[in-house]
Design a protein around this motif. Structure first.
Motif, PDB file in Angstrom:
ATOM      1  N   TYR A  18      10.266   4.434  -0.598  1.00  0.00           N
ATOM      2  CA  TYR A  18      10.041   3.002  -0.856  1.00  0.00           C
ATOM      3  C   TYR A  18       9.288   2.803  -2.171  1.00  0.00           C
ATOM      4  O   TYR A  18       9.688   1.998  -3.032  1.00  0.00           O
ATOM      5  N   LEU A  19       8.182   3.527  -2.352  1.00  0.00           N
ATOM      6  CA  LEU A  19       7.360   3.337  -3.536  1.00  0.00           C
ATOM      7  C   LEU A  19       8.069   3.829  -4.798  1.00  0.00           C
ATOM      8  O   LEU A  19       7.913   3.244  -5.875  1.00  0.00           O
ATOM      9  N   SER A  20       8.868   4.872  -4.661  1.00  0.00           N
ATOM     10  CA  SER A  20       9.650   5.357  -5.802  1.00  0.00           C
ATOM     11  C   SER A  20      10.699   4.333  -6.204  1.00  0.00           C
ATOM     12  O   SER A  20      10.923   4.078  -7.394  1.00  0.00           O
ATOM     13  N   LEU A  21      11.351   3.733  -5.222  1.00  0.00           N
ATOM     14  CA  LEU A  21      12.366   2.708  -5.486  1.00  0.00           C
ATOM     15  C   LEU A  21      11.781   1.546  -6.278  1.00  0.00           C
ATOM     16  O   LEU A  21      12.419   1.003  -7.190  1.00  0.00           O
ATOM     17  N   HIS A  22      10.553   1.176  -5.951  1.00  0.00           N
ATOM     18  CA  HIS A  22       9.915   0.035  -6.618  1.00  0.00           C
ATOM     19  C   HIS A  22       9.090   0.455  -7.829  1.00  0.00           C
ATOM     20  O   HIS A  22       8.388  -0.378  -8.410  1.00  0.00           O
ATOM     21  N   GLN A  23       9.182   1.730  -8.195  1.00  0.00           N
ATOM     22  CA  GLN A  23       8.475   2.268  -9.360  1.00  0.00           C
ATOM     23  C   GLN A  23       6.983   1.946  -9.303  1.00  0.00           C
ATOM     24  O   GLN A  23       6.357   1.575 -10.291  1.00  0.00           O
ATOM     25  N   SER A  24       6.418   2.099  -8.099  1.00  0.00           N
ATOM     26  CA  SER A  24       5.018   1.787  -7.862  1.00  0.00           C
ATOM     27  C   SER A  24       4.149   3.034  -7.959  1.00  0.00           C
ATOM     28  O   SER A  24       4.597   4.146  -7.664  1.00  0.00           O
ATOM     29  N   ASN A  25       2.903   2.847  -8.368  1.00  0.00           N
ATOM     30  CA  ASN A  25       1.922   3.903  -8.182  1.00  0.00           C
ATOM     31  C   ASN A  25       1.735   4.118  -6.689  1.00  0.00           C
ATOM     32  O   ASN A  25       2.037   3.230  -5.877  1.00  0.00           O
ATOM     33  N   PHE A  26       1.248   5.280  -6.326  1.00  0.00           N
ATOM     34  CA  PHE A  26       1.034   5.512  -4.900  1.00  0.00           C
ATOM     35  C   PHE A  26      -0.157   6.426  -4.688  1.00  0.00           C
ATOM     36  O   PHE A  26      -0.602   7.129  -5.581  1.00  0.00           O
ATOM     37  N   ARG A  27      -0.681   6.360  -3.476  1.00  0.00           N
ATOM     38  CA  ARG A  27      -1.732   7.254  -3.026  1.00  0.00           C
ATOM     39  C   ARG A  27      -1.180   8.059  -1.854  1.00  0.00           C
ATOM     40  O   ARG A  27      -0.368   7.561  -1.071  1.00  0.00           O
ATOM     41  N   GLU A  28      -1.677   9.269  -1.719  1.00  0.00           N
ATOM     42  CA  GLU A  28      -1.102  10.196  -0.740  1.00  0.00           C
ATOM     43  C   GLU A  28      -2.105  10.549   0.345  1.00  0.00           C
ATOM     44  O   GLU A  28      -3.276  10.801   0.087  1.00  0.00           O
ATOM     45  N   THR A  29      -1.622  10.554   1.580  1.00  0.00           N
ATOM     46  CA  THR A  29      -2.324  11.184   2.699  1.00  0.00           C
ATOM     47  C   THR A  29      -1.385  12.261   3.241  1.00  0.00           C
ATOM     48  O   THR A  29      -0.222  12.327   2.841  1.00  0.00           O
ATOM     49  N   PRO A  30      -1.841  13.105   4.138  1.00  0.00           N
ATOM     50  CA  PRO A  30      -0.915  14.102   4.720  1.00  0.00           C
ATOM     51  C   PRO A  30       0.210  13.475   5.537  1.00  0.00           C
ATOM     52  O   PRO A  30       1.172  14.162   5.874  1.00  0.00           O
ATOM     53  N   TRP A  31       0.114  12.160   5.832  1.00  0.00           N
ATOM     54  CA  TRP A  31       1.044  11.540   6.776  1.00  0.00           C
ATOM     55  C   TRP A  31       1.904  10.445   6.172  1.00  0.00           C
ATOM     56  O   TRP A  31       2.942  10.102   6.701  1.00  0.00           O
ATOM     57  N   PHE A  32       1.457   9.847   5.064  1.00  0.00           N
ATOM     58  CA  PHE A  32       2.229   8.790   4.415  1.00  0.00           C
ATOM     59  C   PHE A  32       1.711   8.572   3.000  1.00  0.00           C
ATOM     60  O   PHE A  32       0.628   9.041   2.632  1.00  0.00           O
ATOM     61  N   TYR A  33       2.519   7.864   2.202  1.00  0.00           N
ATOM     62  CA  TYR A  33       2.102   7.381   0.890  1.00  0.00           C
ATOM     63  C   TYR A  33       1.897   5.868   1.005  1.00  0.00           C
ATOM     64  O   TYR A  33       2.570   5.206   1.802  1.00  0.00           O
ATOM     65  N   CYS A  34       0.994   5.320   0.194  1.00  0.00           N
ATOM     66  CA  CYS A  34       0.788   3.882   0.239  1.00  0.00           C
ATOM     67  C   CYS A  34       0.480   3.352  -1.158  1.00  0.00           C
ATOM     68  O   CYS A  34       0.068   4.088  -2.051  1.00  0.00           O
ATOM     69  N   SER A  35       0.691   2.060  -1.337  1.00  0.00           N
ATOM     70  CA  SER A  35       0.365   1.403  -2.593  1.00  0.00           C
ATOM     71  C   SER A  35      -1.151   1.352  -2.766  1.00  0.00           C
ATOM     72  O   SER A  35      -1.889   1.252  -1.783  1.00  0.00           O
ATOM     73  N   PRO A  36      -1.651   1.440  -4.002  1.00  0.00           N
ATOM     74  CA  PRO A  36      -3.107   1.433  -4.230  1.00  0.00           C
ATOM     75  C   PRO A  36      -3.739   0.069  -3.998  1.00  0.00           C
ATOM     76  O   PRO A  36      -4.967  -0.040  -3.943  1.00  0.00           O
ATOM     77  N   ILE A  37      -2.918  -0.962  -3.888  1.00  0.00           N
ATOM     78  CA  ILE A  37      -3.377  -2.292  -3.512  1.00  0.00           C
ATOM     79  C   ILE A  37      -2.664  -2.673  -2.220  1.00  0.00           C
ATOM     80  O   ILE A  37      -1.449  -2.507  -2.094  1.00  0.00           O
ATOM     81  N   ALA A  38      -3.428  -3.148  -1.257  1.00  0.00           N
ATOM     82  CA  ALA A  38      -2.867  -3.575   0.022  1.00  0.00           C
ATOM     83  C   ALA A  38      -3.073  -5.072   0.193  1.00  0.00           C
ATOM     84  O   ALA A  38      -3.992  -5.655  -0.389  1.00  0.00           O
ATOM     85  N   LEU A  39      -2.237  -5.682   1.013  1.00  0.00           N
ATOM     86  CA  LEU A  39      -2.330  -7.118   1.252  1.00  0.00           C
ATOM     87  C   LEU A  39      -3.303  -7.382   2.389  1.00  0.00           C
ATOM     88  O   LEU A  39      -3.078  -6.964   3.521  1.00  0.00           O
TER      89      LEU A  39
END
Length: 341
Positions: free
Chosen positions: A14-35
């Protein structure tokens, strides 16, 4: 109900598709800004704004949403749930592509049922013996609970509002309120019972991970009333859940007024004094941050504040309240800028 939870493969896609920066955990990646969904009126007009912004954000590069059972008299969770159901049923977004966190512990009201917190306590929680009067810790005007029976109820309410089989991160909300009333020994004893319950909720796949969403509890001085030791909390989780326990997230404020998590050695691990960010890293706990603009008081420095937080090592994601699409567009653009992490 929407089945599944955030996966590492699909959050990365998902984050690659949107060319977003991301943060990593062992279980998922997430955007550095959350809503974030804390502020706002308990009106249908504000719900319409939130739903529009949540929909836009999830479809355009932010894959992390944060809420709580008590936010806007339960309307924030319900607004999120309506959007999640719509965009997953329409196959515009897969459940495994986004991360959802919510919270419980503060006694809520229910705006749609016409119940303020006092009435909700009397007519729902006490009348149905979900909690007893002796379960309640009252500090100033706020009421807080730690009893597992309440969280059994609260988690089910949140899952129902959000239409989610599994909540990715479930936070114990402002636990320092109970610490202030109970004192250390009673608080940590009750925390052990609650963490045991949370581990059972993980086994049932009602939640995937749990943590604590604090205000000053982790960043105050160690002799302050309400101070919580991250090392002790993690040791309790390890005691009840073993090496692979699921106490893996904390949330706390970081902004220009509250820089303590970055600058002040308020925690200790193995006898070494360190900041919350350092202690969390040492203990295998991920940190999300709240109130980046000090509840709107520092909004004029918004872009600089967000970039500073995105460039701070040890911050997984920053919760940013937004109920306007224009704000979401600006924050998404900021989240895609190059960072040094």
């Amino acid at each position: 109900m929407i089945k599944g939870f955030a996966s590492k493969e699909n959050t990365f896609g998902y984050l690659s598709l949107h060319q977003s920066n991301f943060r990593e955990t062992p279980w998922f990646y997430c955007s550095p800004i959350a809503l974030g969904t804390h502020l706002g009126e308990m009106t249908e007009a504000h719900s319409a704004l939130y739903q529009e912004t949540i929909r836009y954000s999830l479809l355009n590069g932010l894959n992390f949403i944060d809420t709580a059972l008590n936010y806007r008299g339960m309307k924030s969770e319900r607004d999120i749930g309506k959007v999640l159901l719509e965009i997953t049923e329409n196959k515009k977004l897969n459940r495994s592509e986004f991360v959802l966190s919510t919270k419980g512990g503060l006694l809520p009201g229910d705006k749609d049922a016409g119940l303020v917190p006092k009435d909700y306590l009397e007519s729902v929680l006490l009348q149905n013996t979900i909690i007893k009067e002796t379960d309640i810790q009252t500090f100033e005007h706020q009421k807080h609970v730690l009893t597992p029976n309440y969280f059994r109820f609260a988690i089910e309410q949140s899952r129902k509002h959000l239409y989610l089989d599994t909540i990715d991160i479930y936070y114990l909300h402002v636990p320092e309120l109970s610490m202030k009333v109970l004192g250390k020994d009673a608080f940590y004893n009750q925390l052990e019972d609650l963490f045991y319950f949370f581990e059972k909720q993980v086994e049932k796949q009602n939640i995937r991970f749990y943590g604590m969403a604090t205000w000053l509890g982790l960043i105050g001085d160690q002799d302050e009333k309400g101070y919580i030791s991250l090392e002790i909390a993690e040791s309790i989780a390890r005691n009840v859940g073993g090496e692979y326990h699921h106490f893996r997230f904390v949330q706390l404020p970081v902004n220009r007024v509250f820089p303590e998590a970055i600058k002040k050695k308020t925690q200790s691990v193995a006898g070494i004094e360190m900041t919350v960010l350092e202690a969390a890293r040492q203990l295998g706990i991920h940190v999300t941050t709240s109130a980046p603009f000090n509840l709107g008081k520092e909004i004029q420095k918004k872009d600089d504040s967000l970039r500073f937080l995105m460039n701070t090592k040890g911050i997984l994601s920053t919760m940013v309240g937004m109920k306007q699409i224009d704000h979401a567009k600006c924050n998404i653009a900021t989240s895609k800028r190059r960072t040094i992490q």
